[in-house]
Every structure is written in structure tokens, then in C-alpha cells.
Design a protein around this motif. Structure first.
Motif, PDB file in Angstrom:
ATOM      1  N   ILE A   1      -3.055   8.516  -4.156  1.00  0.00           N
ATOM      2  CA  ILE A   1      -3.882   9.619  -3.663  1.00  0.00           C
ATOM      3  C   ILE A   1      -4.565  10.208  -4.886  1.00  0.00           C
ATOM      4  O   ILE A   1      -3.892  10.670  -5.807  1.00  0.00           O
TER       5      ILE A   1
ATOM      6  N   CYS B   1      -2.089  18.003   0.016  1.00  0.00           N
ATOM      7  CA  CYS B   1      -1.785  18.987  -1.018  1.00  0.00           C
ATOM      8  C   CYS B   1      -0.491  18.593  -1.696  1.00  0.00           C
ATOM      9  O   CYS B   1       0.340  17.899  -1.113  1.00  0.00           O
ATOM     10  N   GLY B   2      -0.365  19.007  -2.918  1.00  0.00           N
ATOM     11  CA  GLY B   2       0.816  18.704  -3.715  1.00  0.00           C
ATOM     12  C   GLY B   2       1.627  19.964  -3.971  1.00  0.00           C
ATOM     13  O   GLY B   2       1.721  20.833  -3.097  1.00  0.00           O
TER      14      GLY B   2
ATOM     15  N   LYS C   1      -5.279  17.355 -15.796  1.00  0.00           N
ATOM     16  CA  LYS C   1      -5.241  18.629 -15.065  1.00  0.00           C
ATOM     17  C   LYS C   1      -4.428  18.485 -13.778  1.00  0.00           C
ATOM     18  O   LYS C   1      -4.235  17.365 -13.274  1.00  0.00           O
TER      19      LYS C   1
ATOM     20  N   GLY D   1      -3.552  18.199  -9.967  1.00  0.00           N
ATOM     21  CA  GLY D   1      -4.304  17.574  -8.889  1.00  0.00           C
ATOM     22  C   GLY D   1      -4.837  16.193  -9.213  1.00  0.00           C
ATOM     23  O   GLY D   1      -5.586  15.617  -8.423  1.00  0.00           O
ATOM     24  N   ASP D   2      -4.466  15.634 -10.353  1.00  0.00           N
ATOM     25  CA  ASP D   2      -4.942  14.285 -10.712  1.00  0.00           C
ATOM     26  C   ASP D   2      -4.513  13.237  -9.682  1.00  0.00           C
ATOM     27  O   ASP D   2      -5.177  12.224  -9.530  1.00  0.00           O
TER      28      ASP D   2
ATOM     29  N   LYS E   1      -1.252  11.124  -7.211  1.00  0.00           N
ATOM     30  CA  LYS E   1       0.099  10.585  -7.199  1.00  0.00           C
ATOM     31  C   LYS E   1       0.059   9.138  -6.736  1.00  0.00           C
ATOM     32  O   LYS E   1      -0.812   8.760  -5.955  1.00  0.00           O
TER      33      LYS E   1
ATOM     34  N   PHE F   1       2.453   6.009  -5.103  1.00  0.00           N
ATOM     35  CA  PHE F   1       3.707   5.620  -4.447  1.00  0.00           C
ATOM     36  C   PHE F   1       3.777   4.093  -4.445  1.00  0.00           C
ATOM     37  O   PHE F   1       2.816   3.420  -4.055  1.00  0.00           O
TER      38      PHE F   1
HETATM   39  N1  LIG Z   1       5.480  14.463  -2.112  1.00  0.00           N
HETATM   40  C1  LIG Z   1       4.320  14.089  -1.573  1.00  0.00           C
HETATM   41  N2  LIG Z   1       4.282  13.513  -0.358  1.00  0.00           N
HETATM   42  C2  LIG Z   1       3.113  13.134   0.194  1.00  0.00           C
HETATM   43  N3  LIG Z   1       1.923  13.274  -0.413  1.00  0.00           N
HETATM   44  C3  LIG Z   1       1.912  13.838  -1.626  1.00  0.00           C
HETATM   45  C4  LIG Z   1       3.092  14.277  -2.271  1.00  0.00           C
HETATM   46  N4  LIG Z   1       2.754  14.787  -3.475  1.00  0.00           N
HETATM   47  C5  LIG Z   1       1.439  14.670  -3.565  1.00  0.00           C
HETATM   48  N5  LIG Z   1       0.916  14.104  -2.466  1.00  0.00           N
HETATM   49  C6  LIG Z   1      -0.466  13.784  -2.200  1.00  0.00           C
HETATM   50  O1  LIG Z   1      -1.103  13.569  -3.440  1.00  0.00           O
HETATM   51  C7  LIG Z   1      -2.204  14.447  -3.599  1.00  0.00           C
HETATM   52  C8  LIG Z   1      -2.360  14.811  -5.044  1.00  0.00           C
HETATM   53  O2  LIG Z   1      -1.185  15.458  -5.455  1.00  0.00           O
HETATM   54  P1  LIG Z   1      -1.175  16.286  -6.805  1.00  0.00           P
HETATM   55  O3  LIG Z   1      -1.853  15.488  -7.856  1.00  0.00           O
HETATM   56  O4  LIG Z   1      -1.687  17.676  -6.565  1.00  0.00           O
HETATM   57  O5  LIG Z   1       0.402  16.279  -7.073  1.00  0.00           O
HETATM   58  P2  LIG Z   1       1.317  17.401  -7.664  1.00  0.00           P
HETATM   59  O6  LIG Z   1       2.716  16.966  -7.419  1.00  0.00           O
HETATM   60  O7  LIG Z   1       0.900  18.747  -7.139  1.00  0.00           O
HETATM   61  O8  LIG Z   1       1.034  17.284  -9.239  1.00  0.00           O
HETATM   62  P3  LIG Z   1       0.144  18.265 -10.172  1.00  0.00           P
HETATM   63  O9  LIG Z   1       1.053  19.401 -10.540  1.00  0.00           O
HETATM   64  O10 LIG Z   1      -0.263  17.398 -11.315  1.00  0.00           O
HETATM   65  O11 LIG Z   1      -1.034  18.722  -9.345  1.00  0.00           O
HETATM   66  C9  LIG Z   1      -1.886  15.596  -2.651  1.00  0.00           C
HETATM   67  O12 LIG Z   1      -3.074  16.283  -2.257  1.00  0.00           O
HETATM   68  C10 LIG Z   1      -1.220  14.907  -1.496  1.00  0.00           C
HETATM   69  O13 LIG Z   1      -2.215  14.311  -0.671  1.00  0.00           O
END
Ligand SMILES: Nc1ncnc2c1ncn2[C@@H]1O[C@H](COP(=O)(O)OP(=O)(O)OP(=O)(O)O)[C@@H](O)[C@H]1O
Ligand SMILES: [Mg+2]
Length: 113
Positions: free
Chosen positions: A7, A36-37, A85, A87-88, A90, A92
Motif C-alpha cells: 500500500i 489509514c495507518g 515521512k 504514510g510512506d 506498508k 505485506f
Molecule cells: N495494520 C494494517 N492493516 C491493514 N492495512 C494497513 C495496516 N497498516 C497500514 N495499512 C495500510 O497501509 C497504508 C499506509 O500505511 P502507513 O504508511 O501510514 O503506515 P503506518 O503504520 O501509519 O506507518 P507511518 O508511521 O510511517 O505512517 C494505510 O493507509 C493502510 O491502507
């Protein structure tokens, strides 16, 4: 076999595609999704009242690969998507028991490659 699901930020899709192409990864499914994360979709500076998560536009890549392509695929996604930054995105990595090419009936690694 594994499914690599990533994502990422939509604006990084072109960079990720280029990095995957350089790594000789050319088969992928790309979808527009919302998510969202750990910030629940809010920036660090958000001051309003939060009643729910804030779903943001994201791009999802699903890439099925043989084991020897897992690391090159993951590395390419990171290379294309990382800014450092929040929101980069994730990644799986999930076990994939089977894959079938409908046209030929090939299965497993032959169907993926
Ligand atoms: N545990 C999770 N389960 C399902 N989807 C996830 C999960 N974590 C993140 N995502 C998906 O990945 C996207 C990007 O996540 P994001 O990069 O913001 O992760 P984060 O864990 O908040 O890390 P950071 O602190 O770097 O922002 C999210 O908008 C969501 O769609
Ligand atoms: Mg986040």
C-alpha cells in the motif's frame, strides 16, 4: 510462492513501477484503495475532534512471485516509495499455495513466471 501486497502513496506509483521494471518484475495488479495507518489518517498537526478514522487515497499493488523474487520485489517497492515521512506505506508478504494460468493450465512457479 508469495504474494507481495504493498500500500503506497498514489504519487509514488510511477517511481515504484520504474523500480519494479528495473528489477525485472513486470506482472502486477494495481488498485485504488482507501486506508489509514497508525495516525488513523490524521496528520500530526490535526487539532479537530476525531470521531472516526480518516480514510486516505492509496494505491495497492499485488504481485505474485517465486521465492527468489520476494526480496528484489520488496527492495524495489521500498526504493520507489520511500521518502522517510509518515504514510510512506506498508508491505505485506503472504504465502501463496497455488497459481494457475488459465490459458495453459500451468500451475505453481511456471504459472507465475
Ligand atoms: N495494520 C494494517 N492493516 C491493514 N492495512 C494497513 C495496516 N497498516 C497500514 N495499512 C495500510 O497501509 C497504508 C499506509 O500505511 P502507513 O504508511 O501510514 O503506515 P503506518 O503504520 O501509519 O506507518 P507511518 O508511521 O510511517 O505512517 C494505510 O493507509 C493502510 O491502507
Ligand atoms: Mg501512517
Amino acid at each position: 510462492m508469495k504474494i507481495v501486497t504493498a500500500i503506497i502513496q498514489p504519487e509514488k506509483l510511477d517511481d515504484v513501477k520504474a523500480a519494479l521494471f528495473n528489477a525485472e518484475v513486470c506482472k502486477m495488479t494495481v488498485s485504488r484503495v482507501k486506508g489509514c495507518g497508525q495516525q488513523a489518517g490524521y496528520s500530526e498537526s490535526y487539532r479537530g475532534q476525531k470521531r472516526s478514522v480518516n480514510l486516505l487515497d492509496k494505491v495497492r499493488l499485488d504481485i505474485a512471485v517465486n521465492e527468489n523474487f520476494v526480496k528484489p520485489t520488496v527492495d524495489a517497492i521500498i526504493k520507489g516509495a520511500r521518502t522517510g515521512k509518515i504514510g510512506d506505506g506498508k508491505i505485506f508478504v503472504v504465502d501463496l499455495p497455488e497459481c494457475i494460468r488459465i490459458r495453459t493450465g500451468e500451475t505453481g512457479g511456471e504459472a507465475i513466471g
